[in-house]
Design an enzyme around this catalytic site. Structure first.
Site, PDB file in Angstrom:
ATOM      1  N   GLN A  60       0.833  -1.203   0.000  1.00 36.90           N
ATOM      2  CA  GLN A  60       0.000   0.000   0.000  1.00 36.90           C
ATOM      3  C   GLN A  60       0.871   1.259   0.000  1.00 36.90           C
ATOM      4  O   GLN A  60       0.390   2.345  -0.260  1.00 36.90           O
ATOM      5  CB  GLN A  60      -0.925   0.017   1.224  1.00 36.90           C
ATOM      6  CG  GLN A  60      -2.048  -1.005   1.143  1.00 36.90           C
ATOM      7  CD  GLN A  60      -2.961  -1.022   2.357  1.00 36.90           C
ATOM      8  OE1 GLN A  60      -3.104  -2.052   3.000  1.00 36.90           O
ATOM      9  NE2 GLN A  60      -3.582   0.093   2.690  1.00 36.90           N
ATOM     10  N   ARG A  64      -9.433  -0.416   7.363  1.00 40.53           N
ATOM     11  CA  ARG A  64     -10.329   0.533   6.700  1.00 40.53           C
ATOM     12  C   ARG A  64     -10.759   1.662   7.634  1.00 40.53           C
ATOM     13  O   ARG A  64     -11.932   1.972   7.788  1.00 40.53           O
ATOM     14  CB  ARG A  64     -11.567  -0.168   6.153  1.00 40.53           C
ATOM     15  CG  ARG A  64     -12.189   0.636   5.023  1.00 40.53           C
ATOM     16  CD  ARG A  64     -13.389  -0.027   4.432  1.00 40.53           C
ATOM     17  NE  ARG A  64     -13.837   0.751   3.277  1.00 40.53           N
ATOM     18  CZ  ARG A  64     -14.225   0.198   2.142  1.00 40.53           C
ATOM     19  NH1 ARG A  64     -14.227  -1.101   1.992  1.00 40.53           N
ATOM     20  NH2 ARG A  64     -14.632   0.946   1.153  1.00 40.53           N
ATOM     21  N   CYS A  65      -9.766   2.248   8.298  1.00 42.16           N
ATOM     22  CA  CYS A  65     -10.072   3.425   9.098  1.00 42.16           C
ATOM     23  C   CYS A  65      -8.774   4.163   9.297  1.00 42.16           C
ATOM     24  O   CYS A  65      -7.706   3.613   9.117  1.00 42.16           O
ATOM     25  CB  CYS A  65     -10.656   3.053  10.453  1.00 42.16           C
ATOM     26  SG  CYS A  65      -9.497   2.248  11.546  1.00 42.16           S
TER      27      CYS A  65
END
Ligand SMILES: Cc1cc2nc3c(=O)[nH]c(=O)nc-3n(C[C@H](O)[C@H](O)[C@H](O)COP(=O)(O)OP(=O)(O)OC[C@H]3O[C@@H](n4cnc5c(N)ncnc54)[C@H](O)[C@@H]3O)c2cc1C
Lengths: 289, 800
Positions: free
Chosen positions: B238, B385-386
């Site tokens: 990522q 996902r935060c």
């Protein structure tokens, strides 16, 4: 997540398959839909030296009406069960259950023979076959025998199937007209085995239950046939108290393991609840109630 | 000249496909055809495969590792252990949190499935054959699984390597299993507020260990080119640039000799931020063997070893007056980080931005204390996902305010209205140190209540309760802090968390843009092109966006924590504006006017008050042929953007559930999600992000948990057990929006990818607890599996 070394065979006839099974004995494994066997091989929990793929054997497929029995070839897929007009009419519990087995991809490959022969207590078909009092045709080079589903299951992944035998067909006594049947399953998600499930068949006449069978999935080492549960509704009008008594008996027979599906207590309660729901549903479908 | 001149302004605007257009995703053409290029699609000549021998124990000394039989297996070339990596100092690696993590178990194992040896073979099958033949002799140690016992005097010591250190990268600690203590806020004033308050509530609220579980697991192909000494690593990263720098720091290979490439990545959700042993071992094996080496995790490896999330054991408290006005918030947290502190957050923030627990509410004072501990479980603590620990914080405050509502008898929507930070209070300085940029919370909630007919739902619920039926209405009005972040307070291994965009306009007026971020499915190729399209008046179809190759893209910190749009998106707009500024000079030159005579109109500069104009396309050609004296040729630039502040997206979610009182089955009848992410770049992409995020929130709330038994066996680390909902289970999502632009972002955008996860989880929990609120139930542990809901039904006697 890769299988070990194996040799692959693809016989075209039952005879060839039996010859291979006879030759390899415990080193050979039948490959049907592969949706139980292949995952085990990838985890190397199963490492058969010889895989005998029966998918090319046309004779193992198909569903036929022989009058007093319905015969389902072992290689018939769940998708075929799901869409069979014959079963929808004469034995609707099978398509009803097939719709609750795994997901479309698995059902397109997974076979009824594999589901019955596998011996995993999570498989759905064994309880149904026990409730329907079906029998399995087992063939080997030594000959052919019939064994009742109710006699077939011995423990987790242990069955009466011998290493050299092939399950060729499932024979179901054609249910009398008006028999009500239902399969109720609670699971966490699509593609999951049952937290608990119950198969019920019952016959009603003049408001009285004349015959019944109840079988349970995934709450014991094998599918269970709690006779006391069926007895609790036989001879009654299948009123609320009879249903409660049957559910109690189903719970008494259940011995689930605790796993991520739930505690023993919960899974036992669900065996009762599914029994309750399946009886109520079967009753609503039965003639003469 | 061109057709464009016959188009109306609206048609010209539409032909650009810029900001606000629901443009179809460019990348989907390859994804839906199965033509994406993921790491496991990469096959290099002579490539070998590596895989791990993993620990069967959670805690044990390694007495010996015997590879003799494994090396006899056909196709097995090498078995690498910690001993082999030690001379290169690669047997341990630094983590993003200042700790060290074992690459290969060095004398002891700290969690089940820990990497012990790396078997390199000609194919995957041979590698597995080899793994089966490696014999590891263990001496079992008592495992420490429950974090609540980690700091006991007699607790087994997990990390002998650092047992005597008084810190492990994040400040002072007081026990060999302690990692850090982190406090924010005014403790004394908070305690005093609690003393004096009419009403106080307290609840133990655990956010269980779960896992981001992207469909594509982690993996890489490492290839050392012996002819030029260049190491290329294709992998599921990522943050490829950060990986390059870290690889350079730990291997001493110069950064110009390292190329990191993230090809298409099949979901990240925080799982692919960190560095894993597989990357190091594959690189080491490639250096040693001279062959490219591929390592791809299995599903079980992914769920049981790389990057879990959450595992926060929180006690939350609110003090309030009789009208439900919150006077103070207090939180104590025990954070289970597993065996190594490999959480991935900005380094100054050991508990991330957990001090956003003030949520959407104007709370005068507060105090937070977080203690991190080691356990014999897989390492991690990533932001699934935060933004960093924001979902834990939102969960805590959104649960607490519901509990306060129940305690005071005030409606759950009403109590939120009474406590909201008001629109005129922005920029708002929270008591725990954040400056909220913008928001209009009352409008969002009012819109939501109206959309679902909240009063009607409450009426229906009352009627259902009369009949003994269970219906719950969950409200969540969350605020996030995303877009890390300002370099003054955000860095990773010392690298400031800016981001970047480079834009090159070709002579014929099309564009290539490269960014320091990396899409893992968010659709950057689509949305970033739209930003440039609007800024430059070039059709978005003519703009190529590339990310992920460190040899070509400008340096950036990657994609996670909803930072791509807030940071790299801002760099994109600014780079485009620099280009437009140069274009204006060229336009003035070509049209023989001054810059002051020119005004911008969609896709061209116009001489004010006349028909004379020059399009961006024509300016592009001029940039390579006809420029003013003293100007450089070309039309390209790079922007590195250090955001002045974070962004604060918010939303109002309402969830309605019906519960089967006999089975514990929860049916989500309705889910309404209103999001405010500021300026909306592509409404369709936003909807997609919300659908996906809500589906993950549903999964977390209803079933996702990585469970360990008391001996440290990880249970259910496969998708048979770990809950990934299919289309059948997934509820239908209704989306809505308001727009409150971010005041400090060049185009006013705030980021959307994570809001639905942050706001969704408490909405589900609140709905389920609300179904039991009339029976004095204030809280239930997540995940809300049928079995857990049934347990409560059974205890309350509701299933009879
Ligand atoms: C995601 C997923 C979800 C699933 N969910 C369910 C579920 O909810 N309910 C359920 O019941 N099942 C479920 N299954 C299992 C699935 O139904 C399998 O297809 C079935 O259990 C086995 O049938 P098969 O044809 O695939 O057999 P295989 O996997 O090929 O074989 C299974 C075993 O039976 C033996 N065998 C197969 N056919 C014969 C034969 N004719 N004679 C002798 N031995 C034979 C094989 O040697 C092997 O030991 C699921 C599977 C998956 C992958």
């Amino acid at each position: 997540m890769t299988p070990g070394v194996f040799e692959y065979h693809r016989p075209n006839t039952v005879e060839e398959a039996l010859a291979l099974l006879g030759q390899f004995g415990e080193d050979g494994k039948v490959l049907a839909g592969g949706h139980s066997l292949v995952p085990m091989m990838k985890l190397r929990l199963a490492e058969p030296a010889h895989l005998i793929d029966i998918n090319a054997i046309d004779g193992l497929r198909g569903i036929r009406d022989e009058g007093d029995v319905i015969v389902i070839g072992a290689g018939t897929t769940q998708a075929e069960v799901l869409t069979s007009d014959l079963l929808a009419k004469k034995c609707p519990i099978l398509p009803e259950a097939a719709a609750q087995i795994a997901d479309p991809q698995v059902r397109n490959c997974g076979t009824i023979g594999g589901n019955c022969a596998n011996g995993d207590p999570g498989n759905d078909d064994p309880a149904i076959m026990m409730a329907l009092d079906a029998s399995y045709t087992l063939q080997s080079q030594d000959g052919e025998r019939q064994i009742a589903a109710r006699e077939f299951y011995q423990g987790i992944y242990t069955t009466a199937l011998a290493d050299n035998e092939l399950l060729t067909e499932v024979r179901i006594p054609t249910p009398a007209e008006g028999v009500g049947m239902s399969y109720q399953k609670i699971k966490r998600k699509v593609g999951d085995y049952a937290i608990a499930a119950a198969a019920v068949t019952l016959s009603m006449s003049n408001g009285q239950c004349t015959d019944a069978a109840i079988a349970l999935t995934n709450v014991g080492d094998t599918a269970l046939l709690p006779l006391a549960a069926a007895d609790a509704i036989k001879g009654t009008s299948v009123d609320a108290s009879a249903v409660d008594a049957a559910a109690e008996a189903a719970m008494a027979a259940s011995e689930p393991v605790e796993d991520l599906r739930g505690t023993r207590e919960y899974r036992t309660a669900m065996a009762g609840q599914m029994t309750r729901q399946a009886i109520v549903e079967a009753l609503s479908r039965a003639a003469g109630s | 000249m061109s057709d464009a001149q016959e188009m109306t302004l609206e048609e010209r605007e539409a032909s650009i496909g810029g900001i606000g257009t629901a443009r179809k995703r460019k990348e989907d053409a390859r994804f839906i055809r199965g033509q994406g290029n993921y790491v496991d699609d990469i096959k290099l000549p002579g490539m070998l495969h590596g895989d791990f021998v993993r620990s069967s124990h959670a805690h044990a000394l390694i007495k010996s590792i015997n590879s003799e039989e494994a090396l006899k297996v056909e196709g097995v070339l090498a078995v690498i252990t910690a001993k082999d990596l030690e001379p290169l100092s690669l047997h341990w690696m630094p983590t993003l949190a200042g700790d060290m993590a074992a690459v290969l178990a060095d004398k002891k194992v700290h969690f089940q499935n820990q990497e012990i040896a790396f078997v390199v073979a000609t194919d995957r099958y041979a590698a597995t054959d080899g793994i089966q033949k490696v014999v590891v002799e263990y001496e079992a140690l008592p495992p420490l699984i429950d974090p609540k016992t980690a700091l006991d005097d007699d607790a087994p010591i997990i990390r002998d390597d650092v047992a005597d250190n008084d810190e492990v990268g994040q400040g002072k600690r007081h026990h060999p299993n302690h990692i850090f203590e982190w406090q924010v806020g005014d403790k004394e004033a908070t305690d005093a507020a609690f003393e004096a308050a009419d009403i106080t509530i307290s609840e133990d609220i655990a956010y269980p260990r779960c896992h981001p579980s992207p469909i594509e697991t982690c993996g890489c192909v490492a290839s050392m080119d012996a002819t030029n000494g260049k190491l290329t690593v294709y992998g599921t990263f990522q943050a490829p640039h950060v990986v390059r720098t870290i690889v350079s720091l730990i291997t001493s290979i110069e950064e110009n000799k390292i190329r990191i490439v993230s090809p298409d990545v099949g979901g990240g959700f925080g799982n692919k931020v960190g560095a894993y042993p597989g990357y190091i071992c594959a690189a080491a094996a490639s250096i040693v063997t001279g062959h490219p080496v591929k390592w791809i995790e299995s599903r079980i490896d992914n769920l049981s070893t790389t990057a879990f999330a959450r595992d926060y054991h929180m006690t939350g408290e609110l003090a309030a007056d009789k009208d439900g006005k919150i006077l103070a918030v207090r939180a104590k947290v025990l954070a289970d980080h597993g065996a190594f502190n490999t959480h991935a957050q900005p380094m100054k923030w050991p508990a991330g931005f957990f001090n956003i627990i003030t949520g959407s509410y104007d709370i005068p004072v507060g105090h937070v204390k977080v203690d991190g501990v080691y356990t014999n479980k897989a390492p991690g603590g990533v932001a699934y996902r935060c933004s960093f620990r924001v979902t834990e914080a939102a969960y805590l405050i959104e649960r607490l305010i519901d509990i306060l509502a129940q305690k005071t008898g005030i409606d759950k929507a009403e109590i939120r209205m009474r406590n909201f930070v008001q629109p005129e209070q922005f920029p708002y300085n929270s008591c725990l140190g954040w400056e909220y940029d913008s928001g209009d919370y009352p409008t969002a909630l009012k819109t939501a209540l109206k959309a679902v007919d909240y009063d009607g739902l409450r009426k229906e619920q009352a009627e259902k309760r009369e009949k003994g039926e269970l219906m719950g209405i969950g409200v969540a009005t969350f605020t996030e802090i995303v877009g890390a972040g300002p370099v003054r307070n955000c860095d990773i291994v010392g690298l400031g968390m800016f981001d970047s965009c480079e834009i090159r306009v070709h002579p014929t007026g099309s564009v290539i843009a490269r960014l320091g971020t990396k899409s893992t499915g968010q659709g950057h190729e689509t949305t970033f092109a739209q930003i440039i399209a609007t800024e430059l008046g070039i059709p978005s179809d003519n703009i190529t966006v590339e990310e992920g190759d460190t040899d070509t893209a400008p340096y950036g910190l990657g994609t996670y924590g909803s930072r791509s749009t807030p940071v790299a998106g801002a760099a994109t707009a600014r780079a485009a504006r620099k280009i437009r500024a140069k274009a204006k000079k060229i336009a003035a030159h070509v049209l023989e006017v001054t810059e002051q005579d020119l005004e911008w109109e969609i896709d061209r500069f116009k001489v004010a008050g006349s028909d004379v104009s020059i399009t961006m396309k024509d300016i592009a050609m001029a940039a390579y042929s006809n420029i003013p004296e003293g100007m450089e040729h070309g039309l390209e630039t790079t922007d590195y953007y250090d955001p002045p502040n974070f962004t604060y997206p918010f939303g109002a979610y309402i969830c309605v559930v019906d519960i089967d009182r006999f089975t514990g089955d929860v049916k989500v009848r309705r889910f309404y999600a209103l999001d405010d992410c500021g300026t909306r770049i592509n409404p369709m992409v936003i909807d997609g992000q919300i659908h996906g995020g809500l589906t993950e929130a549903f999964a977390i709330a209803m079933g996702q948990e990585i469970v360990y038994d008391e001996t440290g066996n990880v249970l259910g680390a496969s998708l048979m057990d770990y809950f990934l909902p299919s289309a059948v289970e997934t509820p239908e999502w209704e989306t809505d929006f308001t727009v409150t632009p971010c005041p400090h972002h060049p185009i006013g955008a705030k980021g959307i990818g994570e809001s639905p996860n942050v706001g969704g989880v408490p909405a589900f929990s609140n709905a389920i607890v609300d179904a039991f609120a009339h029976l004095d139930v204030t809280h239930m542990p997540m995940p809300h599996t049928q079995g857990k809901v049934w347990k409560l039904l059974n205890e309350l006697g509701l299933n009879k």
